[in-house]
Design a protein around this motif. Sequence first.
Motif, PDB file in Angstrom:
ATOM      1  N   SER A  37       0.813  -1.218   0.000  1.00 37.95           N
ATOM      2  CA  SER A  37       0.000   0.000   0.000  1.00 37.95           C
ATOM      3  C   SER A  37       0.849   1.272   0.000  1.00 37.95           C
ATOM      4  CB  SER A  37      -0.959   0.018   1.202  1.00 37.95           C
ATOM      5  OG  SER A  37      -0.252   0.090   2.422  1.00 37.95           O
ATOM      6  N   LEU A  38       1.957   1.236  -0.762  1.00 41.03           N
ATOM      7  CA  LEU A  38       2.781   2.432  -0.890  1.00 41.03           C
ATOM      8  C   LEU A  38       2.002   3.522  -1.603  1.00 41.03           C
ATOM      9  CD1 LEU A  38       6.449   1.497  -1.838  1.00 41.03           C
ATOM     10  CD2 LEU A  38       5.593   2.454   0.270  1.00 41.03           C
ATOM     11  N   ARG A  39       2.217   4.763  -1.187  1.00 44.38           N
ATOM     12  CA  ARG A  39       1.541   5.887  -1.803  1.00 44.38           C
ATOM     13  C   ARG A  39       2.552   6.697  -2.605  1.00 44.38           C
ATOM     14  NH1 ARG A  39      -2.001   9.108   2.346  1.00 44.38           N
ATOM     15  NH2 ARG A  39      -2.615  10.080   0.382  1.00 44.38           N
ATOM     16  N   HIS A  40       2.287   6.846  -3.899  1.00 45.98           N
ATOM     17  CA  HIS A  40       3.224   7.516  -4.785  1.00 45.98           C
ATOM     18  C   HIS A  40       2.664   8.807  -5.360  1.00 45.98           C
ATOM     19  CE1 HIS A  40       6.030   4.286  -4.506  1.00 45.98           C
ATOM     20  NE2 HIS A  40       5.326   3.427  -5.194  1.00 45.98           N
ATOM     21  N   ASP A  41       1.549   9.312  -4.824  1.00 45.35           N
ATOM     22  CA  ASP A  41       0.924  10.503  -5.386  1.00 45.35           C
ATOM     23  C   ASP A  41       1.787  11.731  -5.113  1.00 45.35           C
ATOM     24  OD1 ASP A  41      -0.608   8.455  -4.142  1.00 45.35           O
ATOM     25  OD2 ASP A  41      -2.454   9.473  -4.673  1.00 45.35           O
ATOM     26  N   TYR A  42       2.114  12.458  -6.161  1.00 48.11           N
ATOM     27  CA  TYR A  42       2.844  13.707  -5.969  1.00 48.11           C
ATOM     28  C   TYR A  42       2.687  14.588  -7.196  1.00 48.11           C
ATOM     29  CZ  TYR A  42       6.711  12.300  -9.083  1.00 48.11           C
ATOM     30  OH  TYR A  42       7.476  11.936 -10.168  1.00 48.11           O
ATOM     31  N   GLN A  43       3.024  15.856  -7.023  1.00 48.66           N
ATOM     32  CA  GLN A  43       2.919  16.829  -8.091  1.00 48.66           C
ATOM     33  C   GLN A  43       4.127  17.750  -8.016  1.00 48.66           C
ATOM     34  OE1 GLN A  43      -0.611  19.210  -7.762  1.00 48.66           O
ATOM     35  NE2 GLN A  43      -0.432  20.079  -9.804  1.00 48.66           N
ATOM     36  N   THR A 285       1.690  20.619   5.421  1.00 46.24           N
ATOM     37  CA  THR A 285       1.253  20.904   4.051  1.00 46.24           C
ATOM     38  C   THR A 285       1.755  19.850   3.071  1.00 46.24           C
ATOM     39  OG1 THR A 285       3.157  22.384   3.781  1.00 46.24           O
ATOM     40  CG2 THR A 285       1.053  23.393   4.385  1.00 46.24           C
ATOM     41  N   ASN A 286       2.458  18.825   3.584  1.00 48.59           N
ATOM     42  CA  ASN A 286       2.911  17.693   2.775  1.00 48.59           C
ATOM     43  C   ASN A 286       3.774  18.140   1.593  1.00 48.59           C
ATOM     44  OD1 ASN A 286       1.255  15.422   4.109  1.00 48.59           O
ATOM     45  ND2 ASN A 286      -0.314  16.931   3.595  1.00 48.59           N
ATOM     46  N   GLN A 287       4.724  19.033   1.880  1.00 45.78           N
ATOM     47  CA  GLN A 287       5.561  19.579   0.821  1.00 45.78           C
ATOM     48  C   GLN A 287       7.044  19.328   1.078  1.00 45.78           C
ATOM     49  OE1 GLN A 287       4.399  23.743   0.745  1.00 45.78           O
ATOM     50  NE2 GLN A 287       3.067  23.414  -1.017  1.00 45.78           N
ATOM     51  N   ILE A 288       7.771  19.126  -0.022  1.00 50.97           N
ATOM     52  CA  ILE A 288       9.227  19.099  -0.010  1.00 50.97           C
ATOM     53  C   ILE A 288       9.667  20.256  -0.900  1.00 50.97           C
ATOM     54  CG2 ILE A 288      11.296  17.735  -0.460  1.00 50.97           C
ATOM     55  CD1 ILE A 288       9.303  15.263  -0.593  1.00 50.97           C
ATOM     56  N   MET A 314       0.535  12.444   3.933  1.00 49.49           N
ATOM     57  CA  MET A 314       1.816  11.729   3.788  1.00 49.49           C
ATOM     58  C   MET A 314       2.760  12.102   4.933  1.00 49.49           C
ATOM     59  SD  MET A 314       1.687   9.943   0.839  1.00 49.49           S
ATOM     60  CE  MET A 314       3.129   9.869  -0.194  1.00 49.49           C
ATOM     61  N   LYS A 315       2.726  13.366   5.333  1.00 50.77           N
ATOM     62  CA  LYS A 315       3.481  13.891   6.469  1.00 50.77           C
ATOM     63  C   LYS A 315       4.993  13.605   6.384  1.00 50.77           C
ATOM     64  CE  LYS A 315      -0.410  14.034   9.667  1.00 50.77           C
ATOM     65  NZ  LYS A 315      -0.590  15.473   9.398  1.00 50.77           N
ATOM     66  N   PRO A 316       5.681  14.244   5.428  1.00 49.64           N
ATOM     67  CA  PRO A 316       7.146  14.115   5.371  1.00 49.64           C
ATOM     68  C   PRO A 316       7.773  14.738   6.607  1.00 49.64           C
ATOM     69  CG  PRO A 316       6.409  15.900   3.949  1.00 49.64           C
ATOM     70  CD  PRO A 316       5.167  15.212   4.436  1.00 49.64           C
ATOM     71  N   ALA A 335       2.401   8.276   5.788  1.00 48.97           N
ATOM     72  CA  ALA A 335       2.329   7.172   4.825  1.00 48.97           C
ATOM     73  C   ALA A 335       3.056   5.930   5.324  1.00 48.97           C
ATOM     74  CB  ALA A 335       2.924   7.610   3.495  1.00 48.97           C
ATOM     75  N   GLN A 336       3.803   6.059   6.410  1.00 51.13           N
ATOM     76  CA  GLN A 336       4.580   4.965   6.984  1.00 51.13           C
ATOM     77  C   GLN A 336       5.490   4.330   5.930  1.00 51.13           C
ATOM     78  OE1 GLN A 336       2.366   2.175   9.386  1.00 51.13           O
ATOM     79  NE2 GLN A 336       1.419   3.770  10.603  1.00 51.13           N
ATOM     80  N   GLN A 337       6.312   5.182   5.332  1.00 57.81           N
ATOM     81  CA  GLN A 337       7.214   4.717   4.293  1.00 57.81           C
ATOM     82  C   GLN A 337       8.347   5.726   4.121  1.00 57.81           C
ATOM     83  OE1 GLN A 337       4.564   4.720   0.874  1.00 57.81           O
ATOM     84  NE2 GLN A 337       4.999   6.862   0.405  1.00 57.81           N
ATOM     85  N   ALA A 338       9.390   5.292   3.426  1.00 62.79           N
ATOM     86  CA  ALA A 338      10.428   6.195   2.936  1.00 62.79           C
ATOM     87  C   ALA A 338      10.396   6.130   1.420  1.00 62.79           C
ATOM     88  CB  ALA A 338      11.800   5.787   3.461  1.00 62.79           C
ATOM     89  N   GLN A 339      10.634   7.279   0.776  1.00 64.99           N
ATOM     90  CA  GLN A 339      10.645   7.320  -0.671  1.00 64.99           C
ATOM     91  C   GLN A 339      11.955   7.912  -1.172  1.00 64.99           C
ATOM     92  OE1 GLN A 339       6.649   7.558  -2.853  1.00 64.99           O
ATOM     93  NE2 GLN A 339       6.527   9.299  -1.463  1.00 64.99           N
ATOM     94  N   LYS A 340      12.301   7.538  -2.410  1.00 72.36           N
ATOM     95  CA  LYS A 340      13.518   8.016  -3.055  1.00 72.36           C
ATOM     96  C   LYS A 340      13.145   8.855  -4.275  1.00 72.36           C
ATOM     97  CE  LYS A 340      17.670   6.362  -5.503  1.00 72.36           C
ATOM     98  NZ  LYS A 340      18.402   5.141  -5.972  1.00 72.36           N
ATOM     99  N   PHE A 341      13.732  10.040  -4.361  1.00 73.61           N
ATOM    100  CA  PHE A 341      13.569  10.903  -5.521  1.00 73.61           C
ATOM    101  C   PHE A 341      14.941  11.111  -6.163  1.00 73.61           C
ATOM    102  CE2 PHE A 341       9.962  11.794  -2.855  1.00 73.61           C
ATOM    103  CZ  PHE A 341       8.914  12.037  -3.729  1.00 73.61           C
ATOM    104  N   THR A 342      15.009  11.056  -7.489  1.00 77.86           N
ATOM    105  CA  THR A 342      16.272  11.237  -8.187  1.00 77.86           C
ATOM    106  C   THR A 342      16.235  12.534  -8.988  1.00 77.86           C
ATOM    107  OG1 THR A 342      15.457   9.899 -10.037  1.00 77.86           O
ATOM    108  CG2 THR A 342      16.751   8.773  -8.337  1.00 77.86           C
ATOM    109  N   PRO A 343      17.390  13.187  -9.154  1.00 78.93           N
ATOM    110  CA  PRO A 343      17.411  14.481  -9.843  1.00 78.93           C
ATOM    111  C   PRO A 343      17.173  14.356 -11.338  1.00 78.93           C
ATOM    112  CG  PRO A 343      19.626  13.837  -9.193  1.00 78.93           C
ATOM    113  CD  PRO A 343      18.705  12.830  -8.592  1.00 78.93           C
TER     114      PRO A 343
END
Length: 351
Positions: A37-43, A285-288, A314-316, A335-343
């Motif tokens: 149940s990973l959540r990948h929603d982002y904009q 605000t769930n923002q990075i 998601m609460k980063p 979201a109880q997860q860690a996510q990876k973002f690449t440049p």
Amino acid sequence: MKKRGHTCLIASSMVSLVLLMMVLYGSIGSQPSGSHSLRHDYQLLGRPLYKLDLSWPRNPELFTGEVFGVAVNQYAGVVYVAQRGDSVPKVLVFTTDGDFLMSWNTTTLEMPHGIFLADAASSNPTVWITDVGNGPYGHCIKQYSPSGKLLQVLGTPGKPGSGLNPLQFDQPAEIFVHDSGEIYIVDGDGGMNNRLIKLSKDQEVLWMHGEKGSGLAQFYIPHSVTVDSAQRVWVADRGNKRIQVFNSITGDWLGTWGSCFTEDAPYSVRLTPDKKYFVVVQLNTNQISLLDAPPVGLIGQCRVVSVIQLAEEMKPHLVDLDLKTGALYVAEIGAQQAQKFTPFSLGGSFL
């Protein structure tokens, strides 16, 4: 014939536009087969600097608690993820490619908050974790081997306080260990203390700011700390919705950033490996956000360049970066997860 070619051109352009929007707005972030149940929603808003790596980690079902922190060893290609919960391993270890390596089943951790990888380039890297638990092992900062062996403890376990000799903490939020061995600690994730402390490599107090308030060099819930290459200390002063900056040698106050945080407070502060941007997360605000890093000799005002807008709840919380590839890892409590973002750059690297 000409009309058909024109129609095909329009159709091809529309397909290209849809594919671009899918990348930029994260709509390709559907659940991978067998995911937990990973959540990948982002904009993406503003300049697109990062994209989500859907393949990391390969075993997301291993996230079984609230994920509070991440730390990266760029030389070993290893990521440490700190999580909370009853009967869950407090630290999970993955490769930067997403493979699971091990978990720490240590009983010496109660409620991990911040996590930091020190001496990454050496043959003996160590992992520092702040513990905000209220039990016999809480209110202190612990140093571990990469496999989870407890090496030393800063503070007095189980005894919250404000003392400097012996050193005491009350819900220490985060630690940053400089390459010189000097240590920076933000102490006070809602406890009695609101302090920024600098220790020598021999763990002697060199300077401190410890007054609660909203004035210059005062804090209300200092939550994250980092040090740049220009001898400046950057502190996410969460309760005051600002970032404060200090001289790392003298402790003198240098400036404040607040205009970027009117809606929500900064929870983390980290610098990208190219030294161009600060990465700041805002939990509510769930923002990075990526903010322009100022040149040497200038603090100025903050300017947001790019935003990764996550889905609701998601609460980063805290982040870390791979200083070799520029990859961004985000700990998400909700979201109880860690996510990876690449440049978004050639080879996925800032360098």
